[in-house]
Structure formats: structure tokens, C-alpha cells
Design a protein around this motif. Structure first.
Motif, PDB file in Angstrom:
ATOM      1  N   LYS A  74       0.838  -1.195   0.000  1.00 42.13           N
ATOM      2  CA  LYS A  74       0.000   0.000   0.000  1.00 42.13           C
ATOM      3  C   LYS A  74       0.878   1.254   0.000  1.00 42.13           C
ATOM      4  N   ALA A  75       1.920   1.262   0.821  1.00 40.05           N
ATOM      5  CA  ALA A  75       2.838   2.406   0.865  1.00 40.05           C
ATOM      6  C   ALA A  75       3.624   2.529  -0.433  1.00 40.05           C
ATOM      7  N   ARG A  76       4.092   1.418  -0.958  1.00 42.66           N
ATOM      8  CA  ARG A  76       4.858   1.454  -2.212  1.00 42.66           C
ATOM      9  C   ARG A  76       3.998   1.984  -3.353  1.00 42.66           C
ATOM     10  N   ARG A  77       2.751   1.540  -3.396  1.00 41.85           N
ATOM     11  CA  ARG A  77       1.856   1.988  -4.454  1.00 41.85           C
ATOM     12  C   ARG A  77       1.629   3.500  -4.395  1.00 41.85           C
ATOM     13  N   GLY A  78       1.772   4.084  -3.218  1.00 43.47           N
ATOM     14  CA  GLY A  78       1.652   5.526  -3.093  1.00 43.47           C
ATOM     15  C   GLY A  78       2.819   6.277  -3.727  1.00 43.47           C
ATOM     16  N   ARG A  79       3.956   5.587  -3.896  1.00 38.39           N
ATOM     17  CA  ARG A  79       5.167   6.206  -4.463  1.00 38.39           C
ATOM     18  C   ARG A  79       5.504   5.700  -5.863  1.00 38.39           C
ATOM     19  N   HIS A  80       5.137   4.447  -6.159  1.00 39.07           N
ATOM     20  CA  HIS A  80       5.502   3.807  -7.429  1.00 39.07           C
ATOM     21  C   HIS A  80       4.306   3.044  -7.980  1.00 39.07           C
ATOM     22  N   ARG A  81       4.276   2.923  -9.250  1.00 37.13           N
ATOM     23  CA  ARG A  81       3.256   2.073  -9.886  1.00 37.13           C
ATOM     24  C   ARG A  81       3.591   0.614  -9.591  1.00 37.13           C
ATOM     25  N   VAL A  82       2.597  -0.177  -9.239  1.00 42.26           N
ATOM     26  CA  VAL A  82       2.765  -1.619  -9.024  1.00 42.26           C
ATOM     27  C   VAL A  82       1.643  -2.319  -9.762  1.00 42.26           C
ATOM     28  N   ARG A 125      -5.459  -9.716   0.848  1.00 42.13           N
ATOM     29  CA  ARG A 125      -5.924  -8.325   0.963  1.00 42.13           C
ATOM     30  C   ARG A 125      -5.337  -7.462  -0.157  1.00 42.13           C
ATOM     31  N   ILE A 126      -4.096  -7.720  -0.532  1.00 44.49           N
ATOM     32  CA  ILE A 126      -3.486  -6.973  -1.649  1.00 44.49           C
ATOM     33  C   ILE A 126      -4.313  -7.180  -2.912  1.00 44.49           C
ATOM     34  N   VAL A 127      -4.718  -8.414  -3.141  1.00 41.68           N
ATOM     35  CA  VAL A 127      -5.538  -8.750  -4.313  1.00 41.68           C
ATOM     36  C   VAL A 127      -6.923  -8.117  -4.192  1.00 41.68           C
ATOM     37  N   ASP A 128      -7.579  -8.331  -3.064  1.00 41.26           N
ATOM     38  CA  ASP A 128      -8.978  -7.935  -2.911  1.00 41.26           C
ATOM     39  C   ASP A 128      -9.176  -6.439  -2.676  1.00 41.26           C
ATOM     40  N   GLU A 129      -8.292  -5.812  -1.926  1.00 42.30           N
ATOM     41  CA  GLU A 129      -8.488  -4.408  -1.569  1.00 42.30           C
ATOM     42  C   GLU A 129      -7.692  -3.436  -2.442  1.00 42.30           C
ATOM     43  N   LEU A 130      -6.497  -3.856  -2.879  1.00 45.80           N
ATOM     44  CA  LEU A 130      -5.676  -2.976  -3.712  1.00 45.80           C
ATOM     45  C   LEU A 130      -5.804  -3.304  -5.195  1.00 45.80           C
ATOM     46  N   ASP A 131      -6.471  -4.415  -5.505  1.00 43.48           N
ATOM     47  CA  ASP A 131      -6.667  -4.876  -6.883  1.00 43.48           C
ATOM     48  C   ASP A 131      -5.340  -5.067  -7.620  1.00 43.48           C
ATOM     49  N   ILE A 132      -4.343  -5.610  -6.894  1.00 47.57           N
ATOM     50  CA  ILE A 132      -3.035  -5.923  -7.476  1.00 47.57           C
ATOM     51  C   ILE A 132      -2.909  -7.444  -7.530  1.00 47.57           C
ATOM     52  N   PRO A 133      -2.676  -8.018  -8.709  1.00 44.12           N
ATOM     53  CA  PRO A 133      -2.472  -9.463  -8.787  1.00 44.12           C
ATOM     54  C   PRO A 133      -1.204  -9.875  -8.035  1.00 44.12           C
ATOM     55  N   VAL A 134      -1.243 -11.068  -7.469  1.00 45.80           N
ATOM     56  CA  VAL A 134      -0.085 -11.619  -6.760  1.00 45.80           C
ATOM     57  C   VAL A 134       0.240 -12.972  -7.366  1.00 45.80           C
ATOM     58  N   MET A 135       1.519 -13.158  -7.710  1.00 43.50           N
ATOM     59  CA  MET A 135       2.012 -14.442  -8.209  1.00 43.50           C
ATOM     60  C   MET A 135       3.055 -14.944  -7.214  1.00 43.50           C
ATOM     61  N   ALA A 136       2.722 -16.020  -6.507  1.00 42.03           N
ATOM     62  CA  ALA A 136       3.613 -16.596  -5.506  1.00 42.03           C
ATOM     63  C   ALA A 136       4.159 -17.925  -6.021  1.00 42.03           C
ATOM     64  N   TYR A 137       5.469 -18.088  -5.906  1.00 46.55           N
ATOM     65  CA  TYR A 137       6.149 -19.306  -6.355  1.00 46.55           C
ATOM     66  C   TYR A 137       6.825 -19.947  -5.150  1.00 46.55           C
ATOM     67  N   GLY A 138       6.688 -21.269  -5.004  1.00 46.95           N
ATOM     68  CA  GLY A 138       7.361 -21.908  -3.885  1.00 46.95           C
ATOM     69  C   GLY A 138       7.171 -23.403  -3.838  1.00 46.95           C
ATOM     70  N   LEU A 139       7.761 -23.982  -2.820  1.00 50.20           N
ATOM     71  CA  LEU A 139       7.606 -25.406  -2.547  1.00 50.20           C
ATOM     72  C   LEU A 139       6.270 -25.642  -1.862  1.00 50.20           C
ATOM     73  N   LYS A 140       5.787 -26.861  -1.951  1.00 47.58           N
ATOM     74  CA  LYS A 140       4.570 -27.237  -1.233  1.00 47.58           C
ATOM     75  C   LYS A 140       4.943 -27.913   0.084  1.00 47.58           C
ATOM     76  N   THR A 141       5.848 -28.885   0.019  1.00 47.04           N
ATOM     77  CA  THR A 141       6.192 -29.650   1.220  1.00 47.04           C
ATOM     78  C   THR A 141       7.684 -29.589   1.514  1.00 47.04           C
ATOM     79  N   ASP A 142       8.003 -29.900   2.761  1.00 43.26           N
ATOM     80  CA  ASP A 142       9.394 -29.914   3.200  1.00 43.26           C
ATOM     81  C   ASP A 142      10.012 -31.300   3.010  1.00 43.26           C
ATOM     82  N   PHE A 143      11.202 -31.495   3.535  1.00 44.39           N
ATOM     83  CA  PHE A 143      11.927 -32.757   3.373  1.00 44.39           C
ATOM     84  C   PHE A 143      11.285 -33.912   4.141  1.00 44.39           C
ATOM     85  N   ARG A 144      10.362 -33.599   5.041  1.00 43.61           N
ATOM     86  CA  ARG A 144       9.639 -34.646   5.780  1.00 43.61           C
ATOM     87  C   ARG A 144       8.309 -34.989   5.120  1.00 43.61           C
TER      88      ARG A 144
END
Length: 193
Positions: free
Chosen positions: A73-81, A102-121
Motif C-alpha cells: 500500500k505504501a509502495r503503491r503511493g510512491r511507485h506504480r505496481v 488483501r493486496i488482491v482484494d483491496e488494492l486490486d493488485i495481482p499476486v504471483m507466488a512461487y514456492g515449494l509445497k512440502t518440506d523434506f519430511r
């Protein structure tokens, strides 16, 4: 309308390559992507996302106590996101995943998250758990085991190349510490043929 995307996979599936390509695609089209990675992942240096194929992207970092909604929210006030792109999303906290929603729903900014699903156990990471619960779109990226079958397990290795079954959930490492295996070879404890 913005969406929360979670792209998950085992180690060495090309998550970082896809992330860097997505960032490039947004910039090439004149848009402003904002990419971040957890501060604790310093394999390629703090604030660096590096793919095994040689691609590299310098980004901002976040810690476990960072409020991502307030930051955006603060970054969007200074830069386009136009999109938030997150690497190593498995390290997010429950609160941070809700902040992404909340970023998606309230700021209408898409979010793309990349990561693992499970750990070594074979257990879900906290961030993965809540992303699986809240994401609008889920995509599993594929990789293969040494046998050629689909790999979806992350095995931690000791200094002798043997599978480790106990220890702290988070231990930063790359190919020297982890290998993606199919379920059969993970359960058998066979890191290689």
C-alpha cells in the motif's frame, strides 16, 4: 479483477526461471512488476533470485514480521505496481498469506507466488498450507526424479548423500542439500539409482 496465484513444485522444477520470465514479460509490456524474496534465502546473495539456467534478478526482501499489505500500500503511493511476484512463498507466515489476499482484494493488485509445497519430511510449509487454502489459482509445476517419473517430494541429504528424515523444517540449501524424488524413491530413501 486481480487474482492470487500459487505456483508450486518440488525442487528444481524451474520455479525461479518462470518467475524471472514473468517479471521480464511484465516489464517488456511497459508494466511495473514488483518482485520480492525472503531475506533468509541467501543462496545467491541477499535479495537475489537466481535460476539454475543462469538467469538472475535483484529484488527487495521481506522478513517473517513484514506486513506485506502495508508495504505494498505504501509502495503503491510512491511507485506504480501492476503485479506482486514472490519467490520462496513457502516461507510466508499465515498472516502474510492473508495479507496477500488483501493486496488482491483491496488494492486490486495481482499476486504471483512461487514456492515449494512440502518440506523434506513431506509436510506442508506454513506458507504453502495457507496459499493452498486461499489462492484463486493453483498450478503445479513439474519436475522429474532420477528414475524419470514425476518428482513431487523434496529430500534433504546429509554430507554423504543419504536422506535425512529429522531436523529443522527450514534449512537453506540448493542441489548440495536437496534433491527432488518421486514418492516411491523418497519412501525407499534412494536419492539416486
Amino acid at each position: 479483477m486481480a487474482s492470487l496465484h500459487y505456483k508450486y513444485a518440488a525442487m528444481n522444477s524451474g520455479k525461479s526461471t518462470q518467475l524471472i520470465q514473468a517479471h521480464f514479460n511484465y516489464r517488456e509490456r511497459g508494466l511495473s512488476p514488483y518482485a520480492m524474496t525472503p531475506r533468509l534465502d541467501d543462496r545467491a546473495g541477499v535479495g537475489v533470485i537466481e535460476a539454475r539456467v543462469g538467469l538472475r534478478l535483484e529484488v527487495d526482501t521481506f522478513s517473517r514480521d513484514c506486513d506485506l499489505f502495508r508495504l505494498l500500500k505504501a509502495r503503491r503511493g510512491r511507485h506504480r505496481v501492476d503485479v506482486l511476484i514472490l519467490d520462496e512463498a513457502q516461507f510466508l507466515t499465515r498472516a502474510q498469506v492473508y495479507q496477500l489476499a488483501r493486496i488482491v482484494d483491496e488494492l486490486d493488485i495481482p499476486v504471483m507466488a512461487y514456492g515449494l509445497k512440502t518440506d523434506f519430511r513431506g509436510e506442508l510449509f506454513e506458507g504453502a498450507h495457507y496459499l493452498l487454502c486461499l489462492a484463486d489459482k493453483l498450478e503445479e509445476l513439474k519436475t522429474i526424479c532420477w528414475c524419470g517419473n514425476k518428482a513431487h517430494m523434496n529430500a534433504r541429504l546429509d554430507q554423504d548423500g543419504q536422506l535425512v528424515r529429522e531436523g529443522d523444517q527450514i534449512e537453506i540449501g540448493g542441489n548440495e542439500r536437496y534433491v527432488a524424488l518421486c514418492r516411491r524413491h523418497y519412501l525407499q530413501g534412494r536419492a539416486k539409482g
